[in-house]
Design a protein around this motif. Structure first.
Motif, mmCIF file in Angstrom:
data_model
loop_
_atom_site.group_PDB
_atom_site.id
_atom_site.type_symbol
_atom_site.label_atom_id
_atom_site.label_comp_id
_atom_site.label_asym_id
_atom_site.label_seq_id
_atom_site.Cartn_x
_atom_site.Cartn_y
_atom_site.Cartn_z
ATOM 1 N N UNK A 96 74.765 -54.344 10.095
ATOM 2 C CA UNK A 96 73.980 -55.456 9.565
ATOM 3 C C UNK A 96 72.498 -55.105 9.538
ATOM 4 N N UNK A 104 65.883 -54.182 1.533
ATOM 5 C CA UNK A 104 64.492 -54.430 1.169
ATOM 6 C C UNK A 104 64.043 -53.518 0.029
ATOM 7 N N UNK A 117 76.052 -62.292 4.054
ATOM 8 C CA UNK A 117 75.120 -63.163 4.757
ATOM 9 C C UNK A 117 75.541 -64.619 4.619
ATOM 10 N N UNK A 118 75.825 -65.025 3.386
ATOM 11 C CA UNK A 118 76.255 -66.403 3.159
ATOM 12 C C UNK A 118 77.578 -66.665 3.874
ATOM 13 N N UNK A 151 69.747 -66.686 13.278
ATOM 14 C CA UNK A 151 68.458 -65.995 13.358
ATOM 15 C C UNK A 151 68.152 -65.582 14.796
ATOM 16 N N UNK B 156 64.082 -64.856 12.021
ATOM 17 C CA UNK B 156 63.686 -65.640 10.845
ATOM 18 C C UNK B 156 62.920 -64.785 9.838
ATOM 19 N N UNK B 159 65.140 -62.733 7.731
ATOM 20 C CA UNK B 159 65.753 -63.509 6.653
ATOM 21 C C UNK B 159 64.772 -63.685 5.502
ATOM 22 N N UNK B 162 64.145 -60.144 3.754
ATOM 23 C CA UNK B 162 65.278 -59.498 3.084
ATOM 24 C C UNK B 162 66.019 -60.457 2.162
ATOM 25 N N UNK B 164 68.378 -62.255 3.231
ATOM 26 C CA UNK B 164 69.760 -62.172 3.741
ATOM 27 C C UNK B 164 69.860 -62.851 5.090
ATOM 28 N N UNK B 165 70.251 -64.082 5.158
ATOM 29 C CA UNK B 165 70.403 -64.991 4.017
ATOM 30 C C UNK B 165 69.059 -65.513 3.543
ATOM 31 N N UNK B 166 69.078 -66.113 2.362
ATOM 32 C CA UNK B 166 67.872 -66.656 1.731
ATOM 33 C C UNK B 166 67.200 -67.679 2.649
ATOM 34 N N UNK B 167 65.896 -67.543 2.822
ATOM 35 C CA UNK B 167 65.146 -68.508 3.636
ATOM 36 C C UNK B 167 63.698 -68.535 3.172
ATOM 37 N N UNK B 175 61.117 -74.177 11.396
ATOM 38 C CA UNK B 175 62.087 -73.832 12.440
ATOM 39 C C UNK B 175 61.379 -73.268 13.673
#
Lengths: 194, 194
Positions: A96, A104, A117-118, A151, B156, B159, B162, B164-167, B175
DNA sequence: TGATAGGTTGAGCATGTGCTCAATCAGGAA
DNA sequence: TTCCTGATTGAGCACATGCTCAACCTATCA
């Protein structure tokens, strides 16, 4: 039929990635493992595409190895927390970390890892939501909570695996458990207490 | 004196790493930037050592650019939280992610990054401790709290950078702020509230 | 059986990259 | 000025690695 060499190549690549990481795998390793000529790999794939596809397959395989298969949400969460920093999960996290890093600068890798990831997030969010529905805990925004837990887990795992900064597995596990308990409003000592 | 070519090479390497990342930098790039012959690099360094030293120097430089320089702990924390996901901090985090990844398979890199990791943690722990001493918040174990905050932040940021996942940055910032507030017993809505 | 098409092969190419080492240069001592 | 020492140079080496392509199977069809 033996003629599905394309799948054999992809599979061999995924296996090698699981064993050695993405960066260490070469086209020649893959064709050797698949028992196939070098040319065939390039006939079916471009290397960067194959690498991304294989990395995704490898990720899913590792996820399947680790995903909690308990009957109820609260037990699933227990399994998750127990395995969170177990050596069994190391290959998944190493992969991972490497994949997200590569993503990136490698669009193929980014696209391939999106689904994983999802998927991880959905899996965790589902547990949280079902547990809340059954009254095991309180969780009004499962998806957001899952993201926060993931996270935090991700960050801690990075520390454990890289030693930057140094963090023992047991310590990390405690931190995550407290975080999850706090997140779900479970009865547990707060961060303040030693 | 112009004769300190060793330092010039190291400095050029660090600059290039800050600009392009560790993986993208080649020996020839470094010597060209330093205005020096290729041979001199190999006279003073082995490449993997130079890369690690330069990465460390680059990390410290980026840390200095981001570190909160406010007069009081509570303001320092404000600055930290404000800058946490700002684009200004992107280079630091990209570098951090790359370096920690490399450190898993590169002992030189691991050794070089150790100090940075501890430094970041110490910095944050000091803020937390001083703030607690001044009564701004409650924090009985500053070092552990700093580690948790850093881990969450790290996760965080990964995320955000990258996808991965979208944030989104703003989401990530929320957060982290909530987490820190919770961690320090500051008055703020809990995770449950939207 | 012969022809055709498409799968399959791997020596070799093109490129990239860390590093060598004989040659060169510069500054100080004699 | 001459010599010597240590810094400096960069063409070239050694190796790694993705990919090409002419040649080679092999199965199918007429």
């Amino acid at each position: 039929m033996t003629t599905d060499r394309r799948a054999a190549i992809l599979s061999a690549a995924a296996d090698l990635i699981r064993e050695n990481g993405v960066a260490a795998v070469r086209t020649r390793d893959v064709t050797a493992r698949a028992g196939v000529g070098i040319g065939l790999l390039n006939h079916y794939f471009k290397w960067c595409e194959l690498r991304a596809l294989a990395a995704e397959q490898a990720l899913w395989a590792e996820i399947d190895r680790v995903v909690p298969d308990a009957p109820t949400p609260d037990l699933q969460l227990d399994v998750y927390l127990t395995r969170a920093f177990g050596p069994d999960a190391d290959p998944l996290w190493r992969l991972w970390i490497e994949v997200t890093d590569l993503a990136m600068s490698d669009p193929d890798m980014a696209r391939a890892a999106e689904g994983c990831a999802e998927g991880i997030l959905d899996e965790l969010a589902a547990i949280l939501e079902q547990g809340a529905a059954k009254g095991h805990w309180h969780c009004p925004a499962p998806r957001a909570a899952a993201l926060r837990i993931f996270a935090f887990h991700d960050g801690l795992v990075g520390f454990v695996l890289t030693g930057l900064p140094k963090l023992e597995r047991a310590e990390a596990a405690k931190h995550l458990k407290r975080f999850v308990a706090l997140e779900l409003g479970l009865p547990q000592q707060g961060y303040g207490t030693p």
